[in-house]
Design a protein around this motif. Structure first.
Motif, PDB file in Angstrom:
ATOM      1  N   THR A 236     -24.270  -4.246 -21.829  1.00  0.00           N
ATOM      2  CA  THR A 236     -23.224  -4.679 -21.905  1.00  0.00           C
ATOM      3  C   THR A 236     -22.734  -4.651 -23.393  1.00  0.00           C
ATOM      4  O   THR A 236     -23.512  -5.131 -24.307  1.00  0.00           O
ATOM      5  CB  THR A 236     -22.921  -5.788 -21.126  1.00  0.00           C
TER       6      THR A 236
ATOM      7  N   SER B  66     -19.501  -1.590 -19.627  1.00  0.00           N
ATOM      8  CA  SER B  66     -21.150  -2.229 -18.961  1.00  0.00           C
ATOM      9  C   SER B  66     -21.276  -1.449 -17.632  1.00  0.00           C
ATOM     10  O   SER B  66     -20.507  -0.396 -17.229  1.00  0.00           O
ATOM     11  CB  SER B  66     -20.378  -3.699 -18.424  1.00  0.00           C
TER      12      SER B  66
ATOM     13  N   GLU C 153     -15.306 -11.603 -17.063  1.00  0.00           N
ATOM     14  CA  GLU C 153     -16.477 -12.216 -16.618  1.00  0.00           C
ATOM     15  C   GLU C 153     -16.542 -12.927 -15.233  1.00  0.00           C
ATOM     16  O   GLU C 153     -17.463 -12.782 -14.576  1.00  0.00           O
ATOM     17  CB  GLU C 153     -16.897 -13.249 -17.781  1.00  0.00           C
TER      18      GLU C 153
ATOM     19  N   GLY D 264     -17.165 -10.136 -12.599  1.00  0.00           N
ATOM     20  CA  GLY D 264     -18.284  -9.651 -12.807  1.00  0.00           C
ATOM     21  C   GLY D 264     -18.507  -8.450 -13.800  1.00  0.00           C
ATOM     22  O   GLY D 264     -19.679  -7.675 -13.732  1.00  0.00           O
TER      23      GLY D 264
ATOM     24  N   ARG E   9     -21.971  -8.163 -16.013  1.00  0.00           N
ATOM     25  CA  ARG E   9     -23.253  -8.017 -15.435  1.00  0.00           C
ATOM     26  C   ARG E   9     -23.817  -6.837 -15.976  1.00  0.00           C
ATOM     27  O   ARG E   9     -23.196  -5.559 -15.800  1.00  0.00           O
ATOM     28  CB  ARG E   9     -23.204  -8.248 -13.849  1.00  0.00           C
ATOM     29  N   SER E  10     -25.098  -6.708 -15.959  1.00  0.00           N
ATOM     30  CA  SER E  10     -25.786  -5.175 -16.562  1.00  0.00           C
ATOM     31  C   SER E  10     -27.052  -5.142 -15.527  1.00  0.00           C
ATOM     32  O   SER E  10     -27.549  -6.327 -15.173  1.00  0.00           O
ATOM     33  CB  SER E  10     -25.879  -5.096 -17.695  1.00  0.00           C
TER      34      SER E  10
END
Length: 119
Positions: A3, A16, A70, A73, A76-77
């Protein structure tokens, strides 16, 4: 891909795995963000997995936008993908170097390669 976040007073760029792999969910949130008067411009580069948001810093902050994305989601990676991606990149470099040395040896001969190594 790991990310990536870059923020200034008026711009937020996020890249991301989530953005890359979930274009429908990302597009749905982008439509909601476009409805906010403080969001001046939205750029979605689907195949790069990135979104850039330009906003009025007097009405909205980068932290507010980051909190919003955030919660959906976006940050998220997939760590497995990053591991595989790095391994492939590293292996490709080694392969290319090996092929280059092999070609040089065939074209120039081993004595020239030794001379270049000491230079």
């Amino acid at each position: 891909m790991s990310t990536y976040i870059h923020k200034t007073d008026r711009r937020l760029r996020i890249r991301s795995d989530f953005i890359l792999n979930n274009p429908e969910e990302v597009q749905a949130l982008l439509e909601q963000l476009r409805q906010i008067d403080a969001v001046l411009e939205v750029r979605h580069r689907r195949y790069a997995g990135s979104v850039t948001l330009m906003f009025d810093h007097n009405e909205l902050t980068a932290e507010d936008l980051l909190e919003t994305v955030e919660s959906h989601g976006w940050l998220r990676s997939a760590s497995r993908n990053a591991f595989v991606e790095n391994a492939v990149r590293s292996g490709s470099r080694s392969l290319v170097k090996g092929v280059a040395v092999l070609v040089l040896k065939r074209l120039m001969g081993p004595s020239v390669i030794k001379a270049l190594a000491f230079a």
